[in-house]
Design a protein around this motif. Structure first.
Motif, PDB file in Angstrom:
ATOM      1  N   THR A  18       0.854  -1.190   0.000  1.00  0.00           N
ATOM      2  CA  THR A  18       0.000   0.000   0.000  1.00  0.00           C
ATOM      3  C   THR A  18       0.886   1.235   0.000  1.00  0.00           C
ATOM      4  O   THR A  18       1.864   1.311   0.745  1.00  0.00           O
ATOM      5  N   ARG A  19       0.550   2.196  -0.843  1.00  0.00           N
ATOM      6  CA  ARG A  19       1.271   3.466  -0.892  1.00  0.00           C
ATOM      7  C   ARG A  19       0.272   4.581  -0.652  1.00  0.00           C
ATOM      8  O   ARG A  19      -0.819   4.587  -1.237  1.00  0.00           O
ATOM      9  N   GLU A  20       0.636   5.515   0.209  1.00  0.00           N
ATOM     10  CA  GLU A  20      -0.212   6.668   0.494  1.00  0.00           C
ATOM     11  C   GLU A  20       0.383   7.904  -0.174  1.00  0.00           C
ATOM     12  O   GLU A  20       1.600   8.121  -0.110  1.00  0.00           O
ATOM     13  N   VAL A  21      -0.459   8.696  -0.818  1.00  0.00           N
ATOM     14  CA  VAL A  21      -0.038   9.970  -1.395  1.00  0.00           C
ATOM     15  C   VAL A  21      -1.064  11.026  -1.007  1.00  0.00           C
ATOM     16  O   VAL A  21      -2.243  10.723  -0.824  1.00  0.00           O
ATOM     17  N   SER A  22      -0.594  12.257  -0.856  1.00  0.00           N
ATOM     18  CA  SER A  22      -1.510  13.347  -0.503  1.00  0.00           C
ATOM     19  C   SER A  22      -0.903  14.670  -0.927  1.00  0.00           C
ATOM     20  O   SER A  22       0.284  14.753  -1.259  1.00  0.00           O
ATOM     21  N   GLY A  23      -1.747  15.705  -0.923  1.00  0.00           N
ATOM     22  CA  GLY A  23      -1.267  17.020  -1.308  1.00  0.00           C
ATOM     23  C   GLY A  23      -2.211  18.113  -0.844  1.00  0.00           C
ATOM     24  O   GLY A  23      -3.263  17.844  -0.263  1.00  0.00           O
ATOM     25  N   TYR A  24      -1.814  19.343  -1.158  1.00  0.00           N
ATOM     26  CA  TYR A  24      -2.471  20.537  -0.623  1.00  0.00           C
ATOM     27  C   TYR A  24      -2.615  21.588  -1.710  1.00  0.00           C
ATOM     28  O   TYR A  24      -1.773  21.701  -2.603  1.00  0.00           O
ATOM     29  N   ALA A  33      -6.227  13.708   3.449  1.00  0.00           N
ATOM     30  CA  ALA A  33      -6.627  14.995   2.872  1.00  0.00           C
ATOM     31  C   ALA A  33      -6.707  16.072   3.948  1.00  0.00           C
ATOM     32  O   ALA A  33      -6.196  17.185   3.783  1.00  0.00           O
ATOM     33  N   ARG A  34      -7.313  15.745   5.076  1.00  0.00           N
ATOM     34  CA  ARG A  34      -7.449  16.719   6.168  1.00  0.00           C
ATOM     35  C   ARG A  34      -6.095  17.040   6.793  1.00  0.00           C
ATOM     36  O   ARG A  34      -5.832  18.189   7.188  1.00  0.00           O
ATOM     37  N   GLN A  35      -5.224  16.038   6.882  1.00  0.00           N
ATOM     38  CA  GLN A  35      -3.891  16.258   7.434  1.00  0.00           C
ATOM     39  C   GLN A  35      -3.081  17.189   6.532  1.00  0.00           C
ATOM     40  O   GLN A  35      -2.331  18.034   7.008  1.00  0.00           O
ATOM     41  N   ALA A  36      -3.256  17.051   5.212  1.00  0.00           N
ATOM     42  CA  ALA A  36      -2.554  17.931   4.282  1.00  0.00           C
ATOM     43  C   ALA A  36      -2.959  19.395   4.505  1.00  0.00           C
ATOM     44  O   ALA A  36      -2.123  20.288   4.457  1.00  0.00           O
ATOM     45  N   ILE A  37      -4.259  19.622   4.758  1.00  0.00           N
ATOM     46  CA  ILE A  37      -4.727  20.985   5.048  1.00  0.00           C
ATOM     47  C   ILE A  37      -4.113  21.467   6.371  1.00  0.00           C
ATOM     48  O   ILE A  37      -3.566  22.562   6.448  1.00  0.00           O
ATOM     49  N   LYS A  38      -4.183  20.625   7.386  1.00  0.00           N
ATOM     50  CA  LYS A  38      -3.689  20.991   8.721  1.00  0.00           C
ATOM     51  C   LYS A  38      -2.190  21.298   8.694  1.00  0.00           C
ATOM     52  O   LYS A  38      -1.731  22.276   9.288  1.00  0.00           O
TER      53      LYS A  38
END
Length: 146
Positions: free
Chosen positions: A32-38, A138-143
């Motif tokens: 599993t790979r996690e990706v995120s952005g802002y 997603a929420r962590q990217a905002i925070k």
């Protein structure tokens, strides 16, 4: 033989428009790979589309892809022929208004020609641990950027 990849995506916005984040899980076998952005100024729909785009763009070769999203906007556009009608109508809706997020829809159109992509609707903020994890990303990217 193409690899079969499962992707979960989610987008979030603090204010709509406002600060936005997106998150995705890419799963292949037991990996599993996690990706995120802002994005500092965006909408919830743009973040939903961006999550799908970024996840597909992370693939290194053509794959069979199952994308799970809680975004009716994304899933319905793909599965109910909206996107096809928009392109046939020169990016106009049935009400003759310009389609929103054309730049992102064009990216999705290109990506779905590179891969065999199927879109699936999941219930948001429910008991799906993968969708919930994408929401957290997603929420962590905002925070992290506020």
């Amino acid at each position: 033989m193409k690899k079969r990849i499962t992707i979960y995506t989610d987008g979030a916005c603090s204010g709509n428009p406002g600060k936005g984040g997106w998150g995705a899980l890419l799963m292949y076998g037991n990996q599993t790979r996690e990706v995120s952005g802002y994005d500092p100024a965006t909408t919830n729909n743009r973040m939903e589309l961006t999550a799908a785009i970024e996840a597909i763009e992370a693939l290194k070769e053509p794959c069979i892809v199952d994308i799970y999203s809680d975004s009716a906007y994304l899933v319905n556009a793909m599965n109910q022929g909206w996107l096809k009608r928009w392109t046939n109508n020169n990016w106009k809706t049935a009400a003759k208004k310009s389609v929103e997020n054309i730049d992102l829809w064009k990216k999705i159109l290109k990506l779905v020609t590179l891969h065999e992509v199927t879109f699936h609707k999941v219930k948001g903020h429910s008991d799906n641990p993968y969708n919930n994890r994408c929401d957290e990303l997603a929420r962590q990217a905002i925070k992290n950027n506020s």
